[in-house]
Design an enzyme around this catalytic site. Structure first.
Site, PDB file in Angstrom:
ATOM      1  N   GLU A 116       0.817  -1.207   0.000  1.00  0.00           N
ATOM      2  CA  GLU A 116       0.000   0.000   0.000  1.00  0.00           C
ATOM      3  C   GLU A 116       0.858   1.267   0.000  1.00  0.00           C
ATOM      4  O   GLU A 116       0.516   2.253  -0.652  1.00  0.00           O
ATOM      5  CB  GLU A 116      -0.950   0.008   1.207  1.00  0.00           C
ATOM      6  CG  GLU A 116      -2.101  -0.988   1.095  1.00  0.00           C
ATOM      7  CD  GLU A 116      -2.996  -0.720  -0.103  1.00  0.00           C
ATOM      8  OE1 GLU A 116      -3.015   0.407  -0.611  1.00  0.00           O
ATOM      9  OE2 GLU A 116      -3.686  -1.666  -0.535  1.00  0.00           O
ATOM     10  N   TYR A 166      -6.377   6.996   3.799  1.00  0.00           N
ATOM     11  CA  TYR A 166      -6.564   5.934   2.814  1.00  0.00           C
ATOM     12  C   TYR A 166      -5.879   4.643   3.241  1.00  0.00           C
ATOM     13  O   TYR A 166      -6.497   3.567   3.282  1.00  0.00           O
ATOM     14  CB  TYR A 166      -6.041   6.333   1.418  1.00  0.00           C
ATOM     15  CG  TYR A 166      -5.830   5.086   0.606  1.00  0.00           C
ATOM     16  CD1 TYR A 166      -6.918   4.409   0.079  1.00  0.00           C
ATOM     17  CD2 TYR A 166      -4.561   4.514   0.460  1.00  0.00           C
ATOM     18  CE1 TYR A 166      -6.760   3.202  -0.584  1.00  0.00           C
ATOM     19  CE2 TYR A 166      -4.383   3.322  -0.191  1.00  0.00           C
ATOM     20  CZ  TYR A 166      -5.480   2.666  -0.718  1.00  0.00           C
ATOM     21  OH  TYR A 166      -5.324   1.477  -1.342  1.00  0.00           O
ATOM     22  N   ASP A 218      -9.282   6.192  -2.320  1.00  0.00           N
ATOM     23  CA  ASP A 218      -8.162   6.715  -3.108  1.00  0.00           C
ATOM     24  C   ASP A 218      -8.720   7.399  -4.356  1.00  0.00           C
ATOM     25  O   ASP A 218      -9.931   7.616  -4.466  1.00  0.00           O
ATOM     26  CB  ASP A 218      -7.208   5.578  -3.479  1.00  0.00           C
ATOM     27  CG  ASP A 218      -7.836   4.633  -4.482  1.00  0.00           C
ATOM     28  OD1 ASP A 218      -9.087   4.589  -4.560  1.00  0.00           O
ATOM     29  OD2 ASP A 218      -7.099   3.954  -5.206  1.00  0.00           O
TER      30      ASP A 218
END
Length: 349
Positions: free
Chosen positions: A39, A122, A140
């Site tokens: 991520e 996020y 996102d």
DNA sequence: CACCCGTGGAC
DNA sequence: TGTCCAAGGGT
């Protein structure tokens, strides 16, 4: 706010994702550490770019402990070329937080995850939902684009405050018991079907739920303000070679642009110069484009004697001469390769 | 909230 | 060739 058939939307989206999701390295097991690293790498970075970096990174640092115990410079070297290097430094800081505060085990609740360095709204939602199955939104750019079209939302998604409205929408429509797949499916849809330009509405599994599609306005959504043009910065860059054939490099500031990376010494000029100084030593012009500025570099090659070494080192204590073969030990910005290639070619003439 | 912070691919 | 962009976060 327009309303949709939430259950039907979930079923159509999840069914499509089940049959079409990509086989990505960080989806092979449920290791929260792997999901975490992926991520961070994926922030503002394409999947195809991330994959080789992720695989290399996992080989070097298989566990949180391995990464925490590594030198920061080693971590930056593994990040070399990926950009946004504060991501690597913050990740390194955060795994040490996990080591010290959580006994080396990734915390499993959204609040604790959100507190870790480099993990914002996020990423906290993404890790919480994907690794630990909390029904948290992970909003996102993909998700804002998809939902702006589904609900015909005309908010400017380039604005900082836009994300909150979309998080509220996700909380209403998320599949509570399949949060991991639901969030990833929204992003996957945005990446594969509901693309920024020319969305493939004919292949879209949720086209029947999409108000933009119904109204024919999908090409005008989402609304996104244009960025300012980058600013030019003019620099003289020096490839300094001593009598022993060693090259002078310097480490950049601990903060700001390309923090802690290495480079050939550079000095900023007031403005672009019409004529080049020291023509005899001039090698080439190198342009390095960043997201918000552009380096215009005039590169010079300087051969110096033993007496001159100290004058170059005196400038600060972050400079040193290294053997050319040892340049591979240091993390450099991408423009470094053009500079060194040009200097080698000039030196052969 | 506005701005800073990288890079390479697509059109 | 220039423009936009890609699973954002820190300050």
């Amino acid at each position: 706010m327009k309303s949709i058939d939430t259950r039907g939307f979930q079923q159509d989206l999840l069914g499509w994702y089940h049959n079409n999701k990509r086989d990505l390295p960080w989806r092979k097991d449920g290791d929260p550490y792997k999901i975490w690293v992926s991520e961070i790498m994926l922030q503002q970075t394409r999947v195809d770019t991330v994959i080789p970096y992720f695989n290399h990174f996992m080989r070097l640092f298989p566990t949180i402990k391995d990464l925490a115990e590594a030198d920061e410079e080693t971590v930056l070297k593994a990040w070399e070329g990926l950009g946004y290097y504060s991501r690597a430094r913050n990740l390194h800081t955060a795994v040490n937080e996990v080591q010290e505060q959580y006994g080396g085990v990734m915390p499993a609740d959204p609040v604790s995850i959100r507190k870790l360095k480099g993990i914002g709204p996020y990423t906290a939602g993404a890790i919480s939902s994907i690794a630990f199955h909390y029904p948290e939104p992970a909003v996102d750019g993909n998700v804002m684009r998809v939902l702006a079209r589904i609900f015909t939302i005309y908010d400017d998604i380039a604005k900082n405050g836009a994300r909150k409205r979309f998080e509220a929408i996700v909380r209403e429509i998320i599949a509570e018991n399949e949060a991991a797949d639901f969030n990833q499916a929204l992003m996957e849809l945005g990446a594969m079907i509901c693309t920024p330009r020319d969305p493939d509405c004919h292949s879209c599994p949720v086209a029947d739920h999409c108000y933009a599609r119904e109204e024919g306005v999908q090409a005008y959504l989402p609304v996104k303000a244009k960025k300012k043009p980058p600013k030019n910065v003019y620099l003289d860059t020096y490839v300094v070679v001593n009598a022993g054939g060693e090259l002078l490099i310097e480490q950049r500031s601990d903060t700001g642009l390309l923090a802690k990376l290495w480079q050939f010494p550079m000095t900023e000029k007031e403005q672009e110069q019409e004529k080049l100084q020291d023509e005899g030593n001039y090698v080439q012009h190198v342009k390095h484009v960043f997201s918000h500025l552009v380096w215009e570099m005039d590169v010079y090659l300087l051969q110096i004697g033993e007496e001159e070494e100290q004058t170059w080192l005196d400038a600060n204590d972050r400079r040193k001469f290294v053997h050319p073969d040892d340049l591979t030990l240091y993390p450099f910005p991408v423009s470094h390769q053009k500079i060194i290639d040009g200097a080698i070619a000039a030196n052969m003439n």
